[in-house]
Design a protein around this motif. Structure first.
Motif, mmCIF file in Angstrom:
data_model
loop_
_atom_site.group_PDB
_atom_site.id
_atom_site.type_symbol
_atom_site.label_atom_id
_atom_site.label_comp_id
_atom_site.label_asym_id
_atom_site.label_seq_id
_atom_site.Cartn_x
_atom_site.Cartn_y
_atom_site.Cartn_z
ATOM 1 N N ASN A 1 0.851 -1.194 0.000
ATOM 2 C CA ASN A 1 0.000 0.000 0.000
ATOM 3 C C ASN A 1 0.884 1.240 0.000
ATOM 4 N N GLN A 2 0.843 2.006 -1.069
ATOM 5 C CA GLN A 2 1.699 3.178 -1.212
ATOM 6 C C GLN A 2 1.373 4.251 -0.188
ATOM 7 N N ALA A 3 0.089 4.422 0.130
ATOM 8 C CA ALA A 3 -0.306 5.443 1.097
ATOM 9 C C ALA A 3 0.290 5.156 2.469
ATOM 10 N N VAL A 4 0.251 3.897 2.883
ATOM 11 C CA VAL A 4 0.814 3.517 4.179
ATOM 12 C C VAL A 4 2.321 3.750 4.189
ATOM 13 N N SER A 5 3.004 3.415 3.084
ATOM 14 C CA SER A 5 4.453 3.608 3.001
ATOM 15 C C SER A 5 4.828 5.081 3.079
ATOM 16 N N GLU A 6 4.104 5.935 2.347
ATOM 17 C CA GLU A 6 4.399 7.364 2.362
ATOM 18 C C GLU A 6 4.092 7.975 3.720
ATOM 19 N N TYR A 7 3.029 7.516 4.348
ATOM 20 C CA TYR A 7 2.658 8.046 5.671
ATOM 21 C C TYR A 7 3.728 7.681 6.706
ATOM 22 N N ALA A 8 4.291 6.480 6.602
ATOM 23 C CA ALA A 8 5.314 6.043 7.542
ATOM 24 C C ALA A 8 6.592 6.858 7.391
ATOM 25 N N GLN A 9 6.861 7.351 6.185
ATOM 26 C CA GLN A 9 8.076 8.120 5.928
ATOM 27 C C GLN A 9 7.900 9.609 6.195
ATOM 28 N N ALA A 10 6.636 10.044 6.375
ATOM 29 C CA ALA A 10 6.374 11.472 6.589
ATOM 30 C C ALA A 10 6.931 11.908 7.934
ATOM 31 N N ASP A 11 7.558 13.086 7.951
ATOM 32 C CA ASP A 11 8.165 13.625 9.174
ATOM 33 C C ASP A 11 7.399 14.872 9.598
ATOM 34 N N GLY A 12 6.613 14.746 10.669
ATOM 35 C CA GLY A 12 5.868 15.884 11.174
ATOM 36 C C GLY A 12 4.649 16.241 10.360
ATOM 37 N N TRP A 13 4.209 15.326 9.491
ATOM 38 C CA TRP A 13 3.044 15.582 8.630
ATOM 39 C C TRP A 13 1.782 15.174 9.380
ATOM 40 N N THR A 14 0.935 16.146 9.661
ATOM 41 C CA THR A 14 -0.302 15.868 10.385
ATOM 42 C C THR A 14 -1.437 15.658 9.395
ATOM 43 N N THR A 15 -1.961 14.470 9.357
ATOM 44 C CA THR A 15 -3.041 14.166 8.427
ATOM 45 C C THR A 15 -3.761 12.914 8.906
ATOM 46 N N VAL A 16 -4.782 12.518 8.178
ATOM 47 C CA VAL A 16 -5.510 11.301 8.509
ATOM 48 C C VAL A 16 -4.610 10.097 8.247
ATOM 49 N N ALA A 17 -4.529 9.203 9.208
ATOM 50 C CA ALA A 17 -3.706 8.005 9.026
ATOM 51 C C ALA A 17 -4.401 7.036 8.079
ATOM 52 N N PRO A 18 -3.678 6.487 7.109
ATOM 53 C CA PRO A 18 -4.298 5.514 6.199
ATOM 54 C C PRO A 18 -4.732 4.268 6.949
ATOM 55 N N ALA A 19 -5.744 3.602 6.415
ATOM 56 C CA ALA A 19 -6.153 2.327 6.979
ATOM 57 C C ALA A 19 -5.043 1.304 6.795
ATOM 58 N N ALA A 20 -5.026 0.321 7.652
ATOM 59 C CA ALA A 20 -4.000 -0.717 7.563
ATOM 60 C C ALA A 20 -4.113 -1.432 6.224
ATOM 61 N N PRO A 21 -2.982 -1.874 5.663
ATOM 62 C CA PRO A 21 -3.048 -2.600 4.378
ATOM 63 C C PRO A 21 -3.975 -3.801 4.477
ATOM 64 N N PRO A 22 -4.825 -4.002 3.476
ATOM 65 C CA PRO A 22 -5.767 -5.110 3.540
ATOM 66 C C PRO A 22 -5.061 -6.461 3.414
ATOM 67 N N LEU A 23 -5.667 -7.476 4.041
ATOM 68 C CA LEU A 23 -5.166 -8.836 3.894
ATOM 69 C C LEU A 23 -5.793 -9.440 2.645
ATOM 70 N N VAL A 24 -4.964 -9.875 1.722
ATOM 71 C CA VAL A 24 -5.466 -10.368 0.446
ATOM 72 C C VAL A 24 -4.807 -11.696 0.090
ATOM 73 N N ASN A 25 -5.510 -12.501 -0.694
ATOM 74 C CA ASN A 25 -4.929 -13.730 -1.226
ATOM 75 C C ASN A 25 -4.013 -13.431 -2.411
#
Length: 302
Positions: A275-299
């Motif tokens: 999930n690109q959104a989760v990856s970018e959010y984890a790398q953000a430094d001091g960025w205040t925004t809505v946290a992305p939902a956890a990556p879905p579990l998929v087959n």
């Protein structure tokens, strides 16, 4: 005088025929400006766009042609500074140039709304489930040589969950979850669209399909993919900070390949999807925004 009048009539008729022919040709070219028609319903939208381009070309060429004719053949003579004849009012002309645009607007509005109904698009205020688009045949615009299922019942039902910021596709038949949308070609598909949080929009340019997904509602949406290949699904609604990352591949394959993929995916254990959104959010430094939902579990992560 009669010869001159006849020449004017012939000139006008020839110009009208040339204008119409050119406009129709330009309208036909509009089909090549668009992505491949990957769904049966895409012909409806392409026909509408071609019609609008033809009409726009006719008006543009007609107006500019009239202006050029006036500039070339009715310009003032060299050194002439006198005013033109004082012509005031022409009821017939005023009625014509008012009535024609009104009729054109009503024509365009009626045609567009007809396409809107046939596509089965639902707005945010519509709370009913939609099954078969009104007036839409199951295999509309499908190639004549393609084996198309003409039954009204969808061959495949797929649950679609949109959330910040990921697409999750669930296939109840095999209990398969995927971050990539797989579809059988020339078979009618029904998507059960749901949103986990905010307003989203399912948009596949190659299918000419766009459907709003409203929270706390399930919207059934049907279409028929007809062209093999990989296409792009994106969120057409601004759904927050990382909405631009909310994309997914749409794979249209033969019914045999589709069943093979479904069977193979069912044997895999669910794992977190990339999930690109989760990856970018984890790398953000001091960025205040809505946290992305956890990556879905998929087959099948795609």
């Amino acid at each position: 005088m009669k010869i001159q009048k006849l020449l004017k009539i012939l000139t006008f008729a020839t110009s009208a025929i040339a204008l119409t022919t050119t406009s129709l040709w330009i309208g036909k070219q509009a089909y090549s400006w668009l992505p491949p028609q990957a769904a049966a319903e895409s012909r409806l939208v392409d026909d509408l766009i071609s019609f609008l381009v033809t009409l726009g070309a006719f008006i543009f060429l007609g107006v500019t042609g009239t202006l050029m004719y006036s500039v070339i053949f009715h310009r003032a003579k060299k050194g002439e500074i006198a005013d033109g004849p004082p012509i005031e009012g022409n009821i017939t002309l005023e009625v014509v140039w008012t009535a024609i645009p009104i009729m054109l607007v009503l024509w365009i509005a009626g045609y567009s709304y007809q396409i809107y109904e046939q596509m089965g698009i639902q707005g945010p205020n519509e709370h009913v489930h939609f099954h078969m688009p009104m007036g839409m045949e199951a295999a509309y615009a499908a190639p004549k040589d393609a084996p198309v299922d003409t039954t009204t019942e969808p061959i495949e039902k797929i649950d679609v969950l949109a959330k910040q910021w990921a697409w999750v596709f669930h296939y109840p038949e095999k209990n398969v979850t995927s971050s990539e949308l797989h579809l059988p070609a020339n078979k009618r598909v029904r998507l059960a669209l749901q949103s986990e949080d905010v307003l989203h929009g399912l948009y596949v340019p190659a299918f000419r399909l766009k459907q709003d997904i409203v929270p706390n509602q399930t919207i059934d949406f049907e279409f028929t993919p007809i062209r093999l290949g990989k296409y792009q699904l994106t969120d057409s609604q601004y759904s927050g900070t990382y909405f631009a990352t909310m994309q997914a591949d749409v794979v249209v394959e033969s019914p045999e390949d589709y069943q093979q993929w479904l069977t193979k995916a069912a044997t895999r254990k669910p794992s977190p999807a990339k999930n690109q959104a989760v990856s970018e959010y984890a790398q953000a430094d001091g960025w205040t925004t809505v946290a992305p939902a956890a990556p879905p579990l998929v087959n099948y992560p795609g």
